[in-house]
Design an enzyme around this catalytic site. Structure first.
Site, PDB file in Angstrom:
ATOM      1  N   GLU A  91       2.134   8.326  -2.130  1.00 37.28           N
ATOM      2  CA  GLU A  91       1.004   8.734  -1.352  1.00 37.28           C
ATOM      3  C   GLU A  91       1.000  10.286  -1.087  1.00 37.28           C
ATOM      4  O   GLU A  91       1.876  11.028  -1.293  1.00 37.28           O
ATOM      5  CB  GLU A  91       1.236   7.849   0.145  1.00 37.28           C
ATOM      6  CG  GLU A  91       1.676   6.673  -0.073  1.00 37.28           C
ATOM      7  CD  GLU A  91       0.427   5.708  -0.065  1.00 37.28           C
ATOM      8  OE1 GLU A  91      -0.638   6.309  -0.299  1.00 37.28           O
ATOM      9  OE2 GLU A  91       0.640   4.356  -0.022  1.00 37.28           O
ATOM     10  N   ASN A 135      -6.893   6.772  -1.902  1.00 36.83           N
ATOM     11  CA  ASN A 135      -6.476   8.220  -1.373  1.00 36.83           C
ATOM     12  C   ASN A 135      -5.839   8.998  -2.679  1.00 36.83           C
ATOM     13  O   ASN A 135      -5.433   9.923  -2.279  1.00 36.83           O
ATOM     14  CB  ASN A 135      -5.506   7.901  -0.159  1.00 36.83           C
ATOM     15  CG  ASN A 135      -4.372   7.175  -0.548  1.00 36.83           C
ATOM     16  OD1 ASN A 135      -4.025   6.786  -1.504  1.00 36.83           O
ATOM     17  ND2 ASN A 135      -3.366   6.953   0.288  1.00 36.83           N
ATOM     18  N   HIS A 142      -3.557   7.740  -4.595  1.00 39.26           N
ATOM     19  CA  HIS A 142      -2.085   7.611  -4.806  1.00 39.26           C
ATOM     20  C   HIS A 142      -1.858   6.880  -6.246  1.00 39.26           C
ATOM     21  O   HIS A 142      -2.830   6.160  -6.693  1.00 39.26           O
ATOM     22  CB  HIS A 142      -1.382   6.736  -3.759  1.00 39.26           C
ATOM     23  CG  HIS A 142      -1.703   5.282  -3.738  1.00 39.26           C
ATOM     24  ND1 HIS A 142      -1.720   4.601  -2.448  1.00 39.26           N
ATOM     25  CD2 HIS A 142      -1.973   4.352  -4.764  1.00 39.26           C
ATOM     26  CE1 HIS A 142      -1.902   3.380  -2.777  1.00 39.26           C
ATOM     27  NE2 HIS A 142      -2.225   3.174  -4.006  1.00 39.26           N
ATOM     28  N   ASP A 155       6.595   0.055  -9.271  1.00 45.21           N
ATOM     29  CA  ASP A 155       6.905   0.028  -7.865  1.00 45.21           C
ATOM     30  C   ASP A 155       7.292  -1.477  -7.507  1.00 45.21           C
ATOM     31  O   ASP A 155       6.973  -2.514  -8.072  1.00 45.21           O
ATOM     32  CB  ASP A 155       5.869   0.661  -7.131  1.00 45.21           C
ATOM     33  CG  ASP A 155       4.278   0.115  -7.378  1.00 45.21           C
ATOM     34  OD1 ASP A 155       4.400  -0.856  -8.122  1.00 45.21           O
ATOM     35  OD2 ASP A 155       3.401   0.748  -6.847  1.00 45.21           O
TER      36      ASP A 155
END
Ligand code: PGA
Length: 241
Positions: A143, A136, A138, A67
């Site tokens: 996400e 979380n 991800h 990313d």
């Protein structure tokens, strides 16, 4: 899924570097999928040390990163391009044009996503994809969501990710709001996945990703369906399991 529990960050980094070194030796002209964040820094340091000791050769490899922030030029010291050069690429004998990341400076998001997905496909996808995991759950910038996004796409960062990353910027307002990321499908096409977790703040993500139901609300949980995943997690990250 092979889960290796280690004592701490240092042991995680050593074990991860050994697994990556094995893959490089087995596929000296292969494709290595890489990640940024604080988690893999120690792993990269171990790989650099192995290279300096003459035990590892990067000259035949190509790399693909997960990313990149949208809107940050490469030379910005918070770009993932900058991070990778500082923490790995500039310290090993990887060829100059062998590393690939999404181009954060391309304002045409649709074109950039198509370009990067095609590029990773043309390289034959990663022999090994290294991943960190978000608090979380991800992976990359995939996400929590209602669906798994398959291909490289542009995402709006969640507040939790902006909060986690703002320590690297002068202020929260400077954190980019969007990023380009490989999709879940791009990641799942890697032949082997190595995912690392260290620290108590990853305990929820480790429990829910690898010991709960597979759901796009916990993106890393999809890895339960991958045939060759190694999780290296330290005692703190495993503390809720
Ligand atoms: P971290 O980030 O390594 O900085 O904790 C991991 C991630 O968000 O994927």
């Amino acid at each position: 899924m092979n889960i290796i529990k280690v004592k701490n960050y240092e042991e995680m980094s050593r074990v991860a570097a050994d697994i990556i070194a094995e893959t490089i030796k087995a596929h000296p002209t292969g494709v290595l999928g890489l990640a940024t964040g604080s988690t893999p820094i120690g792993t990269y340091q171990n790989l650099v040390n192995m290279y300096r000791d003459g035990k590892l050769d990067f000259s035949g490899l190509r790399t693909v990163n997960l990313d990149e922030y949208r809107g940050l030029p490469r030379e910005n010291d918070q770009s993932y391009y900058y991070f990778m050069h500082k923490n790995l690429f500039d310290s090993v004998n990887l060829k100059k044009d062998a590393s690939n990341l999404p181009d954060g400076s391309n304002p045409d998001a649709d074109a950039e996503c198509v370009r990067y997905e095609k590029l990773v496909e043309s390289l034959g996808y990663a022999d090994l994809q290294l991943l960190g995991i978000g608090r979380n759950g991800h992976i990359g910038f995939n996400e929590p969501a209602d669906v798994f996004e398959v291909n490289t796409h542009c995402v709006k960062l969640t507040q939790s990710t902006i909060d986690a990353n703002k320590r690297f910027f002068a202020s929260e307002a400077d954190v980019p709001r969007e990023a380009y990321t490989m999709g879940i499908g791009t990641i799942m096409k890697a032949r082997k996945v190595l995912i690392l977790a260290s620290g108590k703040d990853k305990a929820w993500a480790v429990k829910n990703s690898f010991f709960g139901p597979v759901t796009p609300n916990v993106p890393a949980s999809i890895l339960q369906f991958h045939q060759d995943v190694v999780v290296v997690a330290d005692e703190d990250a495993m503390s809720e399991v």
